[in-house]
Design a protein around this motif. Structure first.
Motif, short mmCIF file in Angstrom:
data_model
loop_
_atom_site.label_atom_id
_atom_site.label_comp_id
_atom_site.label_asym_id
_atom_site.label_seq_id
_atom_site.Cartn_x
_atom_site.Cartn_y
_atom_site.Cartn_z
N VAL A 126 -2.32 15.79 -6.30
CA VAL A 126 -0.99 15.18 -6.33
C VAL A 126 -0.72 13.92 -6.95
N MET A 179 0.83 -1.24 -0.01
CA MET A 179 0.01 0.11 0.01
C MET A 179 1.04 1.31 0.05
N SER A 180 0.55 2.16 -0.66
CA SER A 180 1.06 3.62 -0.90
C SER A 180 0.41 4.60 0.03
N PRO A 181 1.11 5.65 0.45
CA PRO A 181 0.32 6.76 1.09
C PRO A 181 -0.75 7.45 0.12
N ARG A 182 -1.71 7.56 0.76
CA ARG A 182 -2.90 8.26 0.35
C ARG A 182 -2.81 9.76 -0.37
N TYR A 183 -2.20 10.01 -1.35
CA TYR A 183 -1.82 11.36 -1.81
C TYR A 183 -3.22 11.83 -2.20
N THR A 184 -3.29 13.27 -2.22
CA THR A 184 -4.38 13.93 -2.50
C THR A 184 -4.64 13.67 -4.11
N LEU A 217 -0.20 14.09 -10.63
CA LEU A 217 1.06 14.80 -11.06
C LEU A 217 1.92 13.93 -11.33
N PRO A 218 2.88 14.19 -12.38
CA PRO A 218 4.08 13.49 -12.57
C PRO A 218 5.03 13.96 -11.83
N ALA A 219 6.18 13.35 -11.42
CA ALA A 219 7.36 13.92 -10.66
C ALA A 219 8.06 14.72 -11.81
#
Lengths: 366, 366
Positions: free
Chosen positions: A9, A1-6, A12-14
């Motif tokens: 975000v 599981m990864s963080p729940r970005y908004t 968005l690309p890095a």
């Protein structure tokens, strides 16, 4: 599981608006011979500013003054406005970030010019805004097109850079003032005047902080030669300045930078001398371009944009040829402006190196 | 008509997490005799760091390296992690701002402790997040309560400061690790370790950058004595670090600060000497407190929180009495921790001034 970005975000690309010269140097395995790509001032900061920063180094255990009181007082006197009309930030990049966050939520329309400052666009994307970019006209930002786009999109924010980066072109004060006068009063004009110190007379409209919707951005990164210090300021109506205090990083401005900026303001002779050297460099760069059959566009900045005479692919090859020969330069991002390369004003030895590398590059490209 | 601020911004007050000492000095009309309120390091930066910053001053015409390559390489070696596990920011304040923007949209629940670092709360408010604050327990942050709140709110972000500011208390590494292990894997733990350098052995859990949801924040503002330089870093899983590149201010870290931070890392003797002086100061402050019938709480930081023995109104009066006598100190914001004042470690002469002012203040308060 990864963080729940908004949601913003997550979409968005890095990315990075610019690849820095150090990163290019590491990739190449050697340093640039001339650093003419980021419109830094190779002429350096004022000796008085350097001395002030040296003195401040031992004091850096203290947080910087969150109100930047002395610096704002000096700037207020310089510009004939009140201290309440000025906010200090970590360069125009930092100030753009704060301004965008004040006005842009997901889906908010924002107007700029296609190929204008990418860091502004980056901040708009970071807030989920919907960017509407109008074309340049005759290698200059087009106030009429910007105004039309503002009216069509009902954008609360429009970006306008005068003198312009990356083209070096500029509009006179009367034209800028007419644009301001025509804007809807609830559309904020972000007037990026990073290159103000290099502009000819009658380029900058009179300061008028009674308008609720104009914010003018200035920096110590260009003529003052302090890009690495991360310090700039914005001038606007006191209500718009006060709104920054809702979200800005109050203690975010380096103490050494504040000391250096104050000292630089008090050394106007250095600034004048830099502006004169930049003018000389622009003239020489025009000669270098002409000597190679290219055309330097007129510039009101500390860089010269050189029309390479063909398309973006050709200008890219010229840019790459210069970089490969140790000359750090950049180029406009959007067509048709990307037929050009952008070269910052340099010292005579920088321009010697540039001239030699340009000649070789063009010879190799045939 | 006023600018069309976002809904989040329109609902925010203009505020500041802290009033700076310079602002207080201007209001009082005189400088503080001892600056012990912001947990700065009055012992100063390492001489090697000062020298590096002095040397860098003349180079400040360049933008700082956007990748902070050398500094990240040094930090990676120090912490036994990869460079891809480290991001440099403009102090922990700047890093907190970026992290919050990655994870917090309007209405997003966020968990912290009531009375913990207000700048974190400020950033959460700036993104429209819904802050859930649990009480301290026995003058320390309460991992069990934080965990319960995370489970109840399904927050994607929880803030935990160890050693703690403003109480100086700390949890051992095993307790912190148990908290990490118990957290939902999609809840990011922001582990603020600003005071890590002062902590006793077995306070900091082992570095484990394989976890997707733990980000540890460190700073050069405290033990390294570089608060005014605005430079800190975060260590985390490479994916979480990489996400910062979507919104961070890539060129936002001062060049002089990068040079100073690198030099400070390479001067570990200075750091050890500062830590020793801080330990001495804490012991003396405990004596001063006891000599005045007050109790200094145990501290793993560069400050001592002193229990004034009564309520928040009394501690406020003590704080105000110290400030009026030229001693800059602060106090916890929330009850019952606000029965205390918070005093940063000082040199012997700072503590002499503090002792005298405390004696007078308590005498006047009766």
């Amino acid at each position: 599981m990864s963080p729940r970005y908004t949601d913003v975000v997550a979409a968005l690309p890095a990315t990075v608006p610019f690849v820095g010269p150090e990163q290019q140097e590491r990739a190449m395995g050697r340093p640039f011979a001339a650093r003419l790509g980021a419109n830094e001032s190779v002429f350096g900061p004022a000796p008085e500013a350097i001395a002030a920063m040296e003195r401040a180094a031992a004091q850096v255990w203290k947080y910087g003054d969150a109100e930047s009181f002395e610096l704002r007082a000096e700037l207020a006197a310089l510009h004939g406005v009140g201290m309440e009309n000025i906010v200090i930030g970590a360069g125009i990049d930092g100030l753009l970030g704060t301004l965008v966050r004040l006005l842009v939520a997901p889906g908010t329309p924002v107007v700029t010019s296609r190929g204008a400052y990418p860091t502004f666009n980056y901040h708009v994307a970071g807030s989920g805004g919907a960017l509407h970019a109008v074309p340049y006209r005759d290698d200059a930002e087009d106030p009429d097109a910007l105004l039309d786009a503002v009216r069509q999109t009902r954008a609360p924010l429009v970006y306008f850079c005068n003198p312009d980066n990356p083209m070096g072109s500029w509009h006179g004060a009367a034209r800028v003032q007419a644009f301001i006068d025509a804007l809807p009063e609830d559309t904020v004009l972000c007037l990026d005047e990073a290159y103000a110190d290099f502009a000819p007379p009658d380029t900058l409209p009179a300061m008028d902080v009674s308008r609720p919707n104009v914010i003018r951005m200035r920096t110590f990164s260009k003529a003052h030669g302090m890009a690495g210090a991360r310090i700039g300021y914005a001038i606007a109506h006191q209500d718009l300045i006060a709104a920054h205090a809702r979200i800005r990083d109050h203690f975010g401005v380096n103490l050494v930078a504040q000391a250096g900026a104050l000292a630089s303001l008090r050394a106007p002779d250095w600034l004048a001398q830099v502006v004169a050297q930049v003018a000389d460099a622009r003239a020489r760069m025009a000669d270098i371009a002409a000597g190679n059959g290219l055309r330097a566009l007129p510039s009101a900045t500390n860089f010269v944009t050189i029309d390479c005479g063909r398309d973006g692919a050709h200008a890219t090859a010229v840019r790459d040829g210069l970089v490969a020969r140790g000359i750090f330069v950049r180029m406009p991002f959007a067509a048709p402006e990307n037929r050009c390369i952008r070269v910052s004003a340099g010292r005579p030895e920088d321009l010697d190196a540039f001239a030699a590398a340009l000649r070789e590059t063009l010879r190799d490209l045939g």
